[in-house]
Design a protein around this motif. Structure first.
Motif, PDB file in Angstrom:
ATOM      1  N   PHE A 130       0.854  -1.184   0.000  1.00 53.27           N
ATOM      2  CA  PHE A 130       0.000   0.000   0.000  1.00 53.27           C
ATOM      3  C   PHE A 130       0.891   1.236   0.000  1.00 53.27           C
ATOM      4  O   PHE A 130       1.813   1.336   0.810  1.00 53.27           O
ATOM      5  CB  PHE A 130      -0.863   0.079   1.256  1.00 53.27           C
ATOM      6  N   ASP A 131       0.617   2.169  -0.873  1.00 48.55           N
ATOM      7  CA  ASP A 131       1.317   3.440  -0.885  1.00 48.55           C
ATOM      8  C   ASP A 131       0.430   4.447  -0.167  1.00 48.55           C
ATOM      9  O   ASP A 131      -0.363   5.143  -0.797  1.00 48.55           O
ATOM     10  CB  ASP A 131       1.599   3.876  -2.327  1.00 48.55           C
ATOM     11  N   ILE A 132       0.521   4.460   1.163  1.00 53.39           N
ATOM     12  CA  ILE A 132      -0.347   5.335   1.950  1.00 53.39           C
ATOM     13  C   ILE A 132       0.488   6.332   2.747  1.00 53.39           C
ATOM     14  O   ILE A 132       1.675   6.122   2.972  1.00 53.39           O
ATOM     15  CB  ILE A 132      -1.248   4.548   2.936  1.00 53.39           C
ATOM     16  N   GLU A 133      -0.178   7.384   3.141  1.00 53.16           N
ATOM     17  CA  GLU A 133       0.424   8.345   4.056  1.00 53.16           C
ATOM     18  C   GLU A 133      -0.462   8.400   5.281  1.00 53.16           C
ATOM     19  O   GLU A 133      -1.669   8.669   5.169  1.00 53.16           O
ATOM     20  CB  GLU A 133       0.490   9.724   3.401  1.00 53.16           C
ATOM     21  N   ILE A 134       0.117   8.115   6.433  1.00 43.23           N
ATOM     22  CA  ILE A 134      -0.643   8.219   7.679  1.00 43.23           C
ATOM     23  C   ILE A 134      -0.632   9.679   8.103  1.00 43.23           C
ATOM     24  O   ILE A 134       0.424  10.285   8.243  1.00 43.23           O
ATOM     25  CB  ILE A 134      -0.061   7.298   8.764  1.00 43.23           C
ATOM     26  N   ILE A 135      -1.825  10.217   8.261  1.00 42.76           N
ATOM     27  CA  ILE A 135      -1.981  11.625   8.619  1.00 42.76           C
ATOM     28  C   ILE A 135      -2.448  11.710  10.057  1.00 42.76           C
ATOM     29  O   ILE A 135      -3.432  11.065  10.441  1.00 42.76           O
ATOM     30  CB  ILE A 135      -3.005  12.306   7.686  1.00 42.76           C
ATOM     31  N   THR A 136      -1.730  12.490  10.854  1.00 42.87           N
ATOM     32  CA  THR A 136      -2.137  12.719  12.233  1.00 42.87           C
ATOM     33  C   THR A 136      -2.933  14.017  12.272  1.00 42.87           C
ATOM     34  O   THR A 136      -2.430  15.075  11.900  1.00 42.87           O
ATOM     35  CB  THR A 136      -0.910  12.808  13.163  1.00 42.87           C
ATOM     36  N   MET A 137      -4.169  13.911  12.680  1.00 46.06           N
ATOM     37  CA  MET A 137      -5.074  15.057  12.727  1.00 46.06           C
ATOM     38  C   MET A 137      -4.893  15.815  14.041  1.00 46.06           C
ATOM     39  O   MET A 137      -4.549  15.213  15.056  1.00 46.06           O
ATOM     40  CB  MET A 137      -6.528  14.564  12.610  1.00 46.06           C
ATOM     41  N   PRO A 138      -5.161  17.118  14.012  1.00 47.28           N
ATOM     42  CA  PRO A 138      -5.028  17.899  15.250  1.00 47.28           C
ATOM     43  C   PRO A 138      -6.096  17.539  16.284  1.00 47.28           C
ATOM     44  O   PRO A 138      -5.907  17.727  17.472  1.00 47.28           O
ATOM     45  CB  PRO A 138      -5.199  19.345  14.794  1.00 47.28           C
ATOM     46  N   ALA A 139      -7.208  16.987  15.825  1.00 52.55           N
ATOM     47  CA  ALA A 139      -8.293  16.621  16.742  1.00 52.55           C
ATOM     48  C   ALA A 139      -8.628  15.149  16.543  1.00 52.55           C
ATOM     49  O   ALA A 139      -8.202  14.534  15.573  1.00 52.55           O
ATOM     50  CB  ALA A 139      -9.518  17.487  16.465  1.00 52.55           C
ATOM     51  N   SER A 140      -9.408  14.625  17.460  1.00 54.05           N
ATOM     52  CA  SER A 140      -9.793  13.214  17.384  1.00 54.05           C
ATOM     53  C   SER A 140     -10.631  12.937  16.146  1.00 54.05           C
ATOM     54  O   SER A 140     -11.445  13.749  15.736  1.00 54.05           O
ATOM     55  CB  SER A 140     -10.597  12.835  18.631  1.00 54.05           C
ATOM     56  N   THR A 141     -10.404  11.766  15.569  1.00 58.67           N
ATOM     57  CA  THR A 141     -11.244  11.288  14.476  1.00 58.67           C
ATOM     58  C   THR A 141     -11.937  10.009  14.938  1.00 58.67           C
ATOM     59  O   THR A 141     -12.180   9.109  14.166  1.00 58.67           O
ATOM     60  CB  THR A 141     -10.400  11.027  13.205  1.00 58.67           C
ATOM     61  N   ARG A 142     -12.261   9.970  16.227  1.00 58.31           N
ATOM     62  CA  ARG A 142     -12.821   8.769  16.856  1.00 58.31           C
ATOM     63  C   ARG A 142     -14.194   8.415  16.284  1.00 58.31           C
ATOM     64  O   ARG A 142     -14.531   7.263  16.134  1.00 58.31           O
ATOM     65  CB  ARG A 142     -12.916   8.983  18.370  1.00 58.31           C
ATOM     66  N   THR A 143     -15.026   9.421  15.969  1.00 57.96           N
ATOM     67  CA  THR A 143     -16.336   9.129  15.381  1.00 57.96           C
ATOM     68  C   THR A 143     -16.265   9.351  13.877  1.00 57.96           C
ATOM     69  O   THR A 143     -15.415  10.107  13.382  1.00 57.96           O
ATOM     70  CB  THR A 143     -17.446  10.034  15.958  1.00 57.96           C
ATOM     71  N   ALA A 144     -17.157   8.712  13.155  1.00 61.49           N
ATOM     72  CA  ALA A 144     -17.191   8.855  11.695  1.00 61.49           C
ATOM     73  C   ALA A 144     -17.422  10.317  11.306  1.00 61.49           C
ATOM     74  O   ALA A 144     -16.805  10.816  10.368  1.00 61.49           O
ATOM     75  CB  ALA A 144     -18.277   7.953  11.105  1.00 61.49           C
ATOM     76  N   GLN A 145     -18.290  11.003  12.042  1.00 64.54           N
ATOM     77  CA  GLN A 145     -18.572  12.409  11.733  1.00 64.54           C
ATOM     78  C   GLN A 145     -17.327  13.268  11.951  1.00 64.54           C
ATOM     79  O   GLN A 145     -16.985  14.090  11.102  1.00 64.54           O
ATOM     80  CB  GLN A 145     -19.737  12.916  12.600  1.00 64.54           C
ATOM     81  N   ASP A 146     -16.631  13.061  13.072  1.00 65.65           N
ATOM     82  CA  ASP A 146     -15.387  13.808  13.340  1.00 65.65           C
ATOM     83  C   ASP A 146     -14.362  13.545  12.243  1.00 65.65           C
ATOM     84  O   ASP A 146     -13.692  14.452  11.764  1.00 65.65           O
ATOM     85  CB  ASP A 146     -14.757  13.376  14.676  1.00 65.65           C
TER      86      ASP A 146
END
Length: 165
Positions: free
Chosen positions: A26-42
């Motif tokens: 897989f040619d992916i880039e893991i992106i760290t978000m400034p806020a939680s992405t715990r919920t699908a909406q977030d």
């Protein structure tokens, strides 16, 4: 003389996902978000995509043999438990958070579709195939990566979660 007690640093869950991605090609880039992405909406807000493009990696336990099963569900959908039981061949229970952590190496909220410590059957929501790109958790509540659903199916050997047509 010291023994063989060298402590190897524990790899983070994100590192495990990155390593699994490389192993799968897989040619992916893991992106760290400034806020939680715990919920699908977030996650959708953070990724700038539709909620349906978010891959919810949900771990269930089979009634018949207590084996874990990974369901990759579109962010706007809930699991149809009757359909899942029919496709999988066993009724399912939501897996206990401690068991998920112990067996997969991931904490709930950061479960990735790849990089698990254990092998398990994987099933994917056909609605995810409607998108060119989907976003999945990368081992932490604020880490994500994007991938085409076809590559995700290939890399996880996922089977479609759908009933008889």
């Amino acid at each position: 003389m010291s023994g063989n007690h060298q402590h190897t640093p524990k790899r983070s869950s994100k590192d495990r996902v990155a390593g699994a991605a490389i192993a799968l090609g897989f040619d992916i880039e893991i992106i760290t978000m400034p806020a939680s992405t715990r919920t699908a909406q977030d996650a959708a807000v953070a990724c700038g995509c539709q909620v349906g493009q978010i891959v919810k990696s949900l771990i269930f336990e089979r009634h018949d043999n207590q084996q874990l099963v990974l369901l990759l569900i579109a962010g706007h959908n809930q699991v149809d438990m009757d359909l899942a039981a029919n496709v999988i061949g066993s009724a399912l229970d939501r897996a206990d958070a401690k068991k998920v952590r112990r067996e997969t190496g991931f904490a709930i909220g950061g479960v990735s579709p790849i990089g698990h410590l254990c092998a398990m059957d994987v099933y994917i929501d056909p609605d995810l195939l409607e998108f060119e790109m989907v976003w999945a958790a990368a081992g932490a509540p604020n880490a994500v990566f994007s991938i085409s659903p076809d590559r995700l199916i290939d890399g996880t050997n996922a089977r479609l979660l759908k009933g008889k047509q």
